[in-house]
Write a protein that holds these residues in place. Structure first.
Motif, mmCIF file in Angstrom:
data_model
loop_
_atom_site.group_PDB
_atom_site.id
_atom_site.type_symbol
_atom_site.label_atom_id
_atom_site.label_comp_id
_atom_site.label_asym_id
_atom_site.label_seq_id
_atom_site.Cartn_x
_atom_site.Cartn_y
_atom_site.Cartn_z
ATOM 1 N N ALA A 109 39.526 39.234 42.242
ATOM 2 C CA ALA A 109 40.760 38.894 40.987
ATOM 3 C C ALA A 109 40.929 40.200 39.856
ATOM 4 C CB ALA A 109 41.418 37.652 40.512
ATOM 5 N N SER A 110 39.986 40.638 39.090
ATOM 6 C CA SER A 110 39.948 41.214 37.960
ATOM 7 C C SER A 110 38.689 42.671 38.462
ATOM 8 C CB SER A 110 39.351 40.968 37.385
ATOM 9 O OG SER A 110 37.944 39.869 37.678
ATOM 10 N N ILE A 111 38.914 43.368 37.329
ATOM 11 C CA ILE A 111 38.435 44.994 37.641
ATOM 12 C C ILE A 111 36.926 44.043 37.428
ATOM 13 C CG2 ILE A 111 37.891 47.168 36.725
ATOM 14 C CD1 ILE A 111 40.314 47.146 38.143
ATOM 15 N N GLU A 112 36.647 43.754 36.228
ATOM 16 C CA GLU A 112 34.776 43.057 35.761
ATOM 17 C C GLU A 112 34.759 42.450 36.738
ATOM 18 O OE1 GLU A 112 33.909 40.059 32.202
ATOM 19 O OE2 GLU A 112 35.840 41.519 31.215
ATOM 20 N N THR A 113 35.157 41.547 37.915
ATOM 21 C CA THR A 113 34.794 41.397 38.742
ATOM 22 C C THR A 113 34.102 42.470 39.912
ATOM 23 O OG1 THR A 113 35.776 39.343 38.396
ATOM 24 C CG2 THR A 113 34.460 39.725 40.577
ATOM 25 N N VAL A 130 24.937 55.915 41.906
ATOM 26 C CA VAL A 130 26.708 56.620 42.557
ATOM 27 C C VAL A 130 27.013 56.696 40.983
ATOM 28 C CG1 VAL A 130 28.637 55.847 43.412
ATOM 29 C CG2 VAL A 130 26.831 55.269 44.718
ATOM 30 N N THR A 131 27.991 57.990 40.878
ATOM 31 C CA THR A 131 28.728 57.907 39.640
ATOM 32 C C THR A 131 30.161 57.937 40.754
ATOM 33 O OG1 THR A 131 27.177 59.379 37.995
ATOM 34 C CG2 THR A 131 29.756 59.037 37.532
ATOM 35 N N LEU A 132 31.703 57.002 39.875
ATOM 36 C CA LEU A 132 32.336 56.950 40.685
ATOM 37 C C LEU A 132 33.830 57.855 39.180
ATOM 38 C CD1 LEU A 132 34.601 56.212 42.762
ATOM 39 C CD2 LEU A 132 34.770 54.436 41.419
ATOM 40 N N LEU A 133 34.257 58.554 39.291
ATOM 41 C CA LEU A 133 35.102 59.269 38.846
ATOM 42 C C LEU A 133 36.180 58.734 39.177
ATOM 43 C CD1 LEU A 133 36.188 60.473 36.335
ATOM 44 C CD2 LEU A 133 35.581 62.687 37.571
ATOM 45 N N THR A 134 37.007 57.945 38.931
ATOM 46 C CA THR A 134 38.535 57.469 39.096
ATOM 47 C C THR A 134 39.519 58.755 38.257
ATOM 48 O OG1 THR A 134 38.735 55.831 37.721
ATOM 49 C CG2 THR A 134 37.298 55.546 40.571
ATOM 50 N N ALA A 135 40.506 59.009 38.697
ATOM 51 C CA ALA A 135 41.382 59.374 37.910
ATOM 52 C C ALA A 135 43.542 58.842 38.623
ATOM 53 C CB ALA A 135 41.669 60.999 38.109
ATOM 54 N N GLY A 136 44.014 58.805 37.252
ATOM 55 C CA GLY A 136 45.359 58.070 37.982
ATOM 56 C C GLY A 136 45.194 56.997 38.671
ATOM 57 N N SER A 137 44.267 56.009 38.524
ATOM 58 C CA SER A 137 43.958 54.617 39.482
ATOM 59 C C SER A 137 45.107 53.931 39.265
ATOM 60 C CB SER A 137 42.809 53.911 38.998
ATOM 61 O OG SER A 137 42.799 53.132 40.207
ATOM 62 N N PRO A 138 45.977 52.699 40.726
ATOM 63 C CA PRO A 138 46.046 52.386 40.733
ATOM 64 C C PRO A 138 45.845 50.835 40.807
ATOM 65 C CG PRO A 138 46.499 53.357 42.475
ATOM 66 C CD PRO A 138 45.480 54.138 41.973
ATOM 67 N N LEU A 139 44.848 50.658 40.505
ATOM 68 C CA LEU A 139 44.041 50.190 40.905
ATOM 69 C C LEU A 139 43.915 48.731 40.456
ATOM 70 C CD1 LEU A 139 41.668 48.927 43.237
ATOM 71 C CD2 LEU A 139 39.816 49.699 40.912
ATOM 72 N N ARG A 140 43.885 48.322 38.918
ATOM 73 C CA ARG A 140 44.512 47.325 37.988
ATOM 74 C C ARG A 140 46.823 46.680 37.974
ATOM 75 N NH1 ARG A 140 46.137 47.572 32.616
ATOM 76 N NH2 ARG A 140 46.094 46.123 31.692
ATOM 77 N N ARG A 141 47.178 48.062 37.796
ATOM 78 C CA ARG A 141 48.759 48.320 37.636
ATOM 79 C C ARG A 141 49.190 47.325 38.998
ATOM 80 N NH1 ARG A 141 51.564 53.136 35.603
ATOM 81 N NH2 ARG A 141 51.324 52.328 33.311
ATOM 82 N N PHE A 179 47.050 46.791 42.635
ATOM 83 C CA PHE A 179 46.812 46.391 43.188
ATOM 84 C C PHE A 179 45.594 45.310 43.278
ATOM 85 C CE2 PHE A 179 46.934 49.885 45.274
ATOM 86 C CZ PHE A 179 46.578 50.001 46.654
ATOM 87 N N VAL A 180 45.664 44.766 41.976
ATOM 88 C CA VAL A 180 44.571 44.003 41.412
ATOM 89 C C VAL A 180 46.060 42.968 40.539
ATOM 90 C CG1 VAL A 180 43.403 42.902 39.127
ATOM 91 C CG2 VAL A 180 42.503 44.787 40.663
ATOM 92 N N ARG A 181 46.718 43.267 40.447
ATOM 93 C CA ARG A 181 47.852 43.119 39.462
ATOM 94 C C ARG A 181 49.172 42.273 40.850
ATOM 95 N NH1 ARG A 181 53.023 46.058 36.082
ATOM 96 N NH2 ARG A 181 53.908 43.617 35.668
ATOM 97 N N PHE A 182 49.470 43.184 42.284
ATOM 98 C CA PHE A 182 50.317 42.385 43.103
ATOM 99 C C PHE A 182 49.728 41.534 43.912
ATOM 100 C CE2 PHE A 182 53.182 45.518 41.006
ATOM 101 C CZ PHE A 182 53.743 44.520 40.030
ATOM 102 N N PHE A 183 48.255 41.782 43.450
ATOM 103 C CA PHE A 183 47.063 41.301 45.411
ATOM 104 C C PHE A 183 46.185 40.737 45.276
ATOM 105 C CE2 PHE A 183 50.362 45.067 46.999
ATOM 106 C CZ PHE A 183 50.955 43.867 47.799
ATOM 107 N N PRO A 184 46.153 40.049 43.955
ATOM 108 C CA PRO A 184 44.688 39.245 43.320
ATOM 109 C C PRO A 184 44.112 38.860 44.379
ATOM 110 C CG PRO A 184 46.546 38.397 42.404
ATOM 111 C CD PRO A 184 46.973 39.169 43.424
ATOM 112 N N GLU A 185 42.329 39.158 44.734
ATOM 113 C CA GLU A 185 41.836 38.126 45.197
ATOM 114 C C GLU A 185 42.842 38.538 47.233
ATOM 115 O OE1 GLU A 185 40.522 34.729 44.545
ATOM 116 O OE2 GLU A 185 40.170 35.115 42.696
ATOM 117 N N TYR A 186 43.769 39.093 47.836
ATOM 118 C CA TYR A 186 43.623 39.577 48.918
ATOM 119 C C TYR A 186 42.675 40.598 49.351
ATOM 120 C CZ TYR A 186 46.557 40.681 52.948
ATOM 121 O OH TYR A 186 46.928 40.959 54.385
#
Length: 170
Positions: free
Chosen positions: A52-56, A28-39, A41-48
């Motif tokens: 909690a991190s992009i690395e995980t 599987v190759t995932l190509l993401t563009a303009g992703s709000p994931l870190r800004r 989801f991970v920032r305001f809703f960690p582990e929800y």
């Protein structure tokens, strides 16, 4: 290839983390563009919703799909999507697109942007060859990346999440 933009990137990651559809996938190759994931989801809703991190997130998806590759493209002035800080790994790449004149529309129209297409192409070639290569080597690799109409794209070409606009053509 899963090509996703904005909230589609969040849906794609959710699917890769939780759906059984990817269990039998060879790669599987995932190509993401303009992703709000870190800004957002991970920032305001960690582990929800996600780990909690992009690395995980990256580690968990790689565990589920051993031949997983993640390419992230973002614009400098994008007010929604940003750099994800993907881990330094052979199967992860990020590319910043410099479009200084796109202030008001910096989050829109990633797919018709030729610089996005060129960045995705070069990252795929780099990952396939294991190093930095010229754009012309894409054609030598026997694989062509072409832009397709997202509204008339065949679902059989790839699993569509959000608006899919890239297809691998052998």
């Amino acid at each position: 290839i899963i090509a996703s933009h904005s909230l589609g990137t969040v849906i794609a990651i959710d699917s890769l983390l939780r759906s059984d559809i990817w269990r039998d996938a060879r790669s599987v190759t995932l190509l993401t563009a303009g992703s709000p994931l870190r800004r957002f989801f991970v920032r305001f809703f960690p582990e929800y919703i996600f780990p909690a991190s992009i690395e995980t997130i990256f580690r968990q998806v790689t565990t589920r799909t051993p031949q997983f590759r993640w390419l992230n493209i973002y614009r400098v002035w994008d007010y929604v999507g940003t750099r994800l800080h993907l881990p330094r790994a052979a199967n992860a790449r990020e590319k910043r697109i410099f479009r200084w004149w796109k202030l008001a529309s910096s989050h829109l129209n990633y797919w018709p942007d030729r610089s996005v297409f060129k960045a995705a192409t070069s990252m795929l070639v780099e990952m396939d060859k294991g190093g930095v290569n010229t754009e012309s080597e894409l054609h030598e690799s026997g694989c062509k990346l072409r832009c397709i109409d997202p509204y008339n794209a065949s679902v059989g070409v790839m699993y569509k999440v959000g608006v899919a606009v890239f297809a691998i053509v052998a």
